[in-house]
Design a protein around this motif. Structure first.
Motif, PDB file in Angstrom:
ATOM      1  N   TYR A 285       0.827  -1.210   0.000  1.00  0.00           N
ATOM      2  CA  TYR A 285       0.000   0.000   0.000  1.00  0.00           C
ATOM      3  C   TYR A 285       0.868   1.270   0.000  1.00  0.00           C
ATOM      4  N   GLY A 286       1.979   1.196  -0.699  1.00  0.00           N
ATOM      5  CA  GLY A 286       2.845   2.355  -0.820  1.00  0.00           C
ATOM      6  C   GLY A 286       3.816   2.556   0.325  1.00  0.00           C
ATOM      7  N   VAL A 287       3.880   1.632   1.271  1.00  0.00           N
ATOM      8  CA  VAL A 287       4.739   1.772   2.450  1.00  0.00           C
ATOM      9  C   VAL A 287       5.715   0.601   2.499  1.00  0.00           C
ATOM     10  N   ASN A 288       6.991   0.899   2.621  1.00  0.00           N
ATOM     11  CA  ASN A 288       8.018  -0.127   2.761  1.00  0.00           C
ATOM     12  C   ASN A 288       8.228  -0.391   4.254  1.00  0.00           C
ATOM     13  N   PHE A 289       7.480  -1.348   4.797  1.00  0.00           N
ATOM     14  CA  PHE A 289       7.550  -1.602   6.234  1.00  0.00           C
ATOM     15  C   PHE A 289       8.930  -2.108   6.641  1.00  0.00           C
ATOM     16  N   ARG A 290       9.664  -2.727   5.730  1.00  0.00           N
ATOM     17  CA  ARG A 290      11.012  -3.204   6.048  1.00  0.00           C
ATOM     18  C   ARG A 290      11.918  -2.021   6.387  1.00  0.00           C
ATOM     19  N   ALA A 291      11.807  -0.961   5.595  1.00  0.00           N
ATOM     20  CA  ALA A 291      12.644   0.219   5.816  1.00  0.00           C
ATOM     21  C   ALA A 291      12.294   0.903   7.133  1.00  0.00           C
ATOM     22  N   TYR A 292      11.007   1.021   7.429  1.00  0.00           N
ATOM     23  CA  TYR A 292      10.604   1.668   8.676  1.00  0.00           C
ATOM     24  C   TYR A 292      11.045   0.854   9.888  1.00  0.00           C
ATOM     25  N   ALA A 293      10.894  -0.458   9.806  1.00  0.00           N
ATOM     26  CA  ALA A 293      11.312  -1.307  10.925  1.00  0.00           C
ATOM     27  C   ALA A 293      12.818  -1.208  11.150  1.00  0.00           C
ATOM     28  N   ALA A 294      13.590  -1.227  10.069  1.00  0.00           N
ATOM     29  CA  ALA A 294      15.044  -1.119  10.194  1.00  0.00           C
ATOM     30  C   ALA A 294      15.449   0.255  10.712  1.00  0.00           C
ATOM     31  N   TYR A 295      14.764   1.285  10.248  1.00  0.00           N
ATOM     32  CA  TYR A 295      15.062   2.650  10.700  1.00  0.00           C
ATOM     33  C   TYR A 295      14.824   2.793  12.202  1.00  0.00           C
ATOM     34  N   ILE A 296      13.704   2.286  12.672  1.00  0.00           N
ATOM     35  CA  ILE A 296      13.394   2.374  14.104  1.00  0.00           C
ATOM     36  C   ILE A 296      14.387   1.553  14.922  1.00  0.00           C
ATOM     37  N   ALA A 297      14.767   0.381  14.404  1.00  0.00           N
ATOM     38  CA  ALA A 297      15.742  -0.451  15.119  1.00  0.00           C
ATOM     39  C   ALA A 297      17.085   0.263  15.244  1.00  0.00           C
TER      40      ALA A 297
END
Length: 392
Positions: A285-297
């Motif tokens: 849906y237009g969101v790369n959840f992998r990138a957000y999860a890695a960024y937060i980590a």
């Protein structure tokens, strides 16, 4: 102004006047004020070298920094060096994450590599060396180490200075203003790209906002941030730089891993501007959840140490991790992003490295196919006409 404001009336008015001077530069695109960049490239280094030599001459040397023994030894000295290294890297963190904004103007992908590899470390090292020697010289001249060039130039004007001293202070100050106006112009334009990309992705008022308007919004936000609080002391400034790198290092880890490790240089330019669900960059849906999860980590690994830098009591291990904030944030975000892509593969993963736009190659293949088919149709038509002539 009250002391709680972090500044005084004189300094605030000077900052506000500089802020007003910077606003007109935002109106013009960078290429239209390129001559200002040329002037800055000549004047600013000349002013820095003049300031450097002037302080050494007034102090009759480089000050005590060269000869004084280290005040720390053993592990404390090593970690102090690590912290200083992180401050230097943090100062370049914006260039690491915004490198595509400059490299996109290169003639070919690898053209920006060597100039950045030479100019960025060398340029920052020279400027840091000049700052250290100037601060050391000020300790001999005034009895205290003055790390801020603005404060040091102000001290030169004390006690009825000569006309030559006044002119020297004016020249150096004016050169620094030119350099800062140019820097503010670049930073605000880079901020505009970030602002507009977010707004476009959320479909919020794209009709009313553009890069120029975004620049003025960024300027207003910059004023509301009360940036003079960052310059209260050298410790405040270095603490800010370290905290800044916590967020930027995580972004850099995701970007570099995605381009060099996951996709190995392959990209699709058309998909960057396409909302189609089968595009490489549509993700979920237009969101790369992998990138957000890695960024937060990458941020979380440094959060406890960051709290310690603000005065909280935290374990020593957390402090050591935070002292390597750029490397830890970069490493954790890169590893997490790589693992998530192994578990949930994204479109575009490649096995061999090659910097190539696959959408351009596909367009070329389609055009060739159309050309071949059109040639085939022409040959068929020629044969049909020849057969008709023979029949007649």
């Amino acid at each position: 102004m009250p002391a709680s404001s972090g500044t005084n009336t004189r300094d605030f008015m000077c900052f506000f006047l500089f802020w007003l001077i910077s606003l007109p530069a935002i109106w013009f695109p960078i290429h239209k004020i390129r001559h200002l960049f040329t002037v800055k490239a000549v004047v600013a280094p000349a002013a820095g070298i003049t300031f450097f030599i002037w302080c050494i001459v007034k102090a009759h040397g480089v000050g005590p920094i060269i000869h004084q023994p280290s005040q720390q030894h053993g592990p404390a000295l090593g970690w102090a060096m690590v912290s200083s290294l992180m401050s230097c890297i943090s100062n370049m963190a914006t260039l690491v994450t915004n490198a595509p904004d400059f490299a996109s103007r290169a003639k070919y992908p690898a053209a920006a590599g060597l100039p950045q590899l030479i100019s960025v470390p060398l340029g920052f090292s020279i400027v840091s060396f000049v700052g250290i020697i100037v601060s050391s010289s000020s300790q001999t001249i005034f009895g205290e180490a003055i790390w801020s060039p603005i404060d040091l130039l102000g001290r030169f004007l004390d006690n009825n200075p000569s006309h030559a001293t006044r002119f020297g202070v004016w020249f150096i100050s004016a050169s620094f203003i030119i350099a800062q106006v140019r820097a503010v112009h670049i930073l605000l334009h880079l901020e505009c790209f970030q602002l507009i990309s977010v707004i476009d992705s959320l479909a919020l008022f794209p009709r009313f906002l553009n890069i120029r308007r975004g620049g003025f919004i960024a300027a207003i936000v910059g004023l509301c941030m009360l940036p003079w609080n960052l310059l209260k002391s050298s410790n405040s400034f270095t603490s800010y730089l370290s905290a800044y790198s916590v967020f930027l290092s995580s972004i850099a880890g995701v970007m570099i891993t995605d381009y060099y490790v996951i996709r190995k240089g392959h990209y699709r330019l058309k998909d960057l501007y396409s909302p189609k669900k089968d595009g490489w960059y549509y993700y979920t849906y237009g969101v790369n959840f992998r990138a957000y999860a890695a960024y937060i980590a990458g941020i979380l690994i440094n959060v406890v140490g960051f709290a310690g830098a603000t005065g909280r009591s935290v374990p020593l291990a957390a402090t050591r991790i935070y002292q390597m904030s750029f490397f830890t944030g970069f490493g954790v975000s890169a590893i997490v992003y790589y693992i998530l892509n192994l578990l949930y593969p994204a479109a575009g993963a490649a096995s061999t490295f090659q910097e190539v736009d696959l959408s351009a190659e596909e367009d070329l293949d389609v055009s060739r196919q159309i050309h071949v088919e059109s040639d085939g149709d022409s040959d068929f038509k020629k044969e049909a006409v020849t057969e008709d002539v023979r029949t007649v």
